[in-house]
Design a protein around this motif. Sequence first.
Motif, PDB file in Angstrom:
ATOM      1  N   TYR A   1       0.761  -1.068   0.178  1.00 38.54           N
ATOM      2  CA  TYR A   1       0.068  -0.114  -0.231  1.00 38.54           C
ATOM      3  C   TYR A   1       0.772   1.333   0.023  1.00 38.54           C
ATOM      4  O   TYR A   1       0.469   2.252   0.315  1.00 38.54           O
ATOM      5  CB  TYR A   1      -0.947   0.133   1.361  1.00 38.54           C
ATOM      6  N   SER A   2       2.192   1.089  -0.195  1.00 34.16           N
ATOM      7  CA  SER A   2       2.940   2.337  -0.019  1.00 34.16           C
ATOM      8  C   SER A   2       3.280   3.080  -1.454  1.00 34.16           C
ATOM      9  O   SER A   2       3.557   4.287  -1.636  1.00 34.16           O
ATOM     10  CB  SER A   2       4.358   1.878   0.108  1.00 34.16           C
TER      11      SER A   2
ATOM     12  N   ALA B   1      -5.448   5.397  -0.997  1.00 39.47           N
ATOM     13  CA  ALA B   1      -4.319   4.282  -0.703  1.00 39.47           C
ATOM     14  C   ALA B   1      -3.809   4.626   0.640  1.00 39.47           C
ATOM     15  O   ALA B   1      -3.460   3.840   1.288  1.00 39.47           O
ATOM     16  CB  ALA B   1      -3.172   4.556  -1.577  1.00 39.47           C
ATOM     17  N   ALA B   2      -3.984   5.854   1.148  1.00 37.89           N
ATOM     18  CA  ALA B   2      -3.326   6.179   2.306  1.00 37.89           C
ATOM     19  C   ALA B   2      -4.315   5.486   3.285  1.00 37.89           C
ATOM     20  O   ALA B   2      -3.800   5.039   4.366  1.00 37.89           O
ATOM     21  CB  ALA B   2      -3.370   7.716   2.694  1.00 37.89           C
TER      22      ALA B   2
ATOM     23  N   GLU C   1      -4.640  -1.226   7.090  1.00 42.03           N
ATOM     24  CA  GLU C   1      -3.983  -2.466   7.079  1.00 42.03           C
ATOM     25  C   GLU C   1      -3.263  -2.514   8.296  1.00 42.03           C
ATOM     26  O   GLU C   1      -3.110  -3.600   9.166  1.00 42.03           O
ATOM     27  CB  GLU C   1      -3.184  -2.503   6.058  1.00 42.03           C
ATOM     28  N   ARG C   2      -2.686  -1.225   8.719  1.00 46.23           N
ATOM     29  CA  ARG C   2      -1.849  -1.091   9.984  1.00 46.23           C
ATOM     30  C   ARG C   2      -2.740  -1.250  11.201  1.00 46.23           C
ATOM     31  O   ARG C   2      -2.174  -2.126  12.229  1.00 46.23           O
ATOM     32  CB  ARG C   2      -1.289   0.461   9.816  1.00 46.23           C
TER      33      ARG C   2
ATOM     34  N   VAL D   1      -4.866  -7.299  15.433  1.00 45.28           N
ATOM     35  CA  VAL D   1      -4.511  -8.834  15.519  1.00 45.28           C
ATOM     36  C   VAL D   1      -3.551  -9.010  16.749  1.00 45.28           C
ATOM     37  O   VAL D   1      -3.735 -10.151  17.653  1.00 45.28           O
ATOM     38  CB  VAL D   1      -4.009  -9.325  14.247  1.00 45.28           C
ATOM     39  N   ALA D   2      -2.511  -8.261  16.705  1.00 49.89           N
ATOM     40  CA  ALA D   2      -1.383  -8.559  17.682  1.00 49.89           C
ATOM     41  C   ALA D   2      -1.941  -8.393  19.024  1.00 49.89           C
ATOM     42  O   ALA D   2      -1.403  -8.866  19.941  1.00 49.89           O
ATOM     43  CB  ALA D   2      -0.193  -7.396  17.340  1.00 49.89           C
ATOM     44  N   ASN D   3      -2.767  -7.246  19.022  1.00 42.87           N
ATOM     45  CA  ASN D   3      -3.344  -6.590  20.366  1.00 42.87           C
ATOM     46  C   ASN D   3      -4.326  -8.047  20.990  1.00 42.87           C
ATOM     47  O   ASN D   3      -4.150  -8.305  22.257  1.00 42.87           O
ATOM     48  CB  ASN D   3      -3.993  -5.316  20.313  1.00 42.87           C
ATOM     49  N   VAL D   4      -5.209  -8.240  20.283  1.00 46.63           N
ATOM     50  CA  VAL D   4      -6.123  -9.391  20.517  1.00 46.63           C
ATOM     51  C   VAL D   4      -5.523 -10.719  20.862  1.00 46.63           C
ATOM     52  O   VAL D   4      -6.065 -11.505  21.904  1.00 46.63           O
ATOM     53  CB  VAL D   4      -7.376  -9.388  19.276  1.00 46.63           C
ATOM     54  N   SER D   5      -4.665 -10.866  20.029  1.00 49.50           N
ATOM     55  CA  SER D   5      -3.752 -12.175  20.365  1.00 49.50           C
ATOM     56  C   SER D   5      -3.212 -12.085  21.698  1.00 49.50           C
ATOM     57  O   SER D   5      -3.047 -13.175  22.355  1.00 49.50           O
ATOM     58  CB  SER D   5      -2.703 -12.452  19.269  1.00 49.50           C
TER      59      SER D   5
END
Length: 349
Positions: free
Chosen positions: A92-93, A115-116, A122-123, A129-133
Amino acid sequence: MTAVVHRLWARLPRPLDPLRSIKVKFGVVVVVTACVAVLIVLWGYPMGFRARQTMPVGVLISVVVIQLLAHGMTAPLREMTAAARAMARGDYSRRVRATSRDEVGELAQAFNRMAADLAEVERQRREFVANVSHELRTPISALRAVLENVADGVTPATPDVLETALDQTERLGRLVTQLLDLSRVEAGAAVLNPSDIDVAAFVDDVTAEARASHPEALFETDVTPGLHAVADRDRLHQVVANLLDNAARHGPDGRPVTVTARPVNQPGGLVIEVTDEGPGIPPEERARVFERFSRGSVSGPGTPGGGTGLGLAIASWATDLHGGDITVLDTPIGCRIRVMIPPNIGDPT
């Protein structure tokens, strides 16, 4: 070699960019190419060349001119195609050079904004996902350890041990409830069921639940006597419960978390403030602290004050359903959040 050619081609000047209409640009291309062809033919007559000899040269030069002029008109479209293909691969860059002032330029600017936004989504998804995991792994690991010790006979099944297991189960339940609330936010499926609320009794109930979840915290209430408000009790409960949970997690142990409730100018309205003595929310983060998955600089995975970044977003959503406003106020120490529920949101049921 091909990549170098593409980069050089992309850097070619775009002389028609200042024009504000794609139709005008097409007209300019037609006029310029016709003039070039005629000038080549006229140039050949004094030198003894006939039209059938100079016309092919004029057409060839006109084609080259068309390529140069049309390059700036079509380049953003080619760049958008390449960027869209990159997005399909998860990149997405990529951005489009949006120097044109016509409709294609506006499309390029809109594409860059999209795109931004997609990159930010996405970020946030990866962070979520990391937090909930992390939030799921911690109570599951603790619950598994307790149950394994009980099953192996290492630890007797005393009330204190079972209460520890129950606490971890309740923590999992709160996380699942937040995720379900988030799904309702995205689906727009929630509706209001306003009713007349005894604010003092309501605040006492929510505070009692907060004390059970955070026994180390000190909760204080200050409610105008006899105060009543018209609101959806369940949604208002979400607001206050999430604010108290957030304040208790970030505030120091043994320091008060204060809940105040006041009426607004007209009957049925309500102003609730929750204040703690924690690190507070920096001014530069207050605009986005109520966004989904936003955790702020004072929390993160593995930190004592960490969370999923859903509590304040759900509080903001429930406040918006009432047509109200939720704001982080300036305070010398800690954090102070105000919730305003306007009057006349509906007839009490």
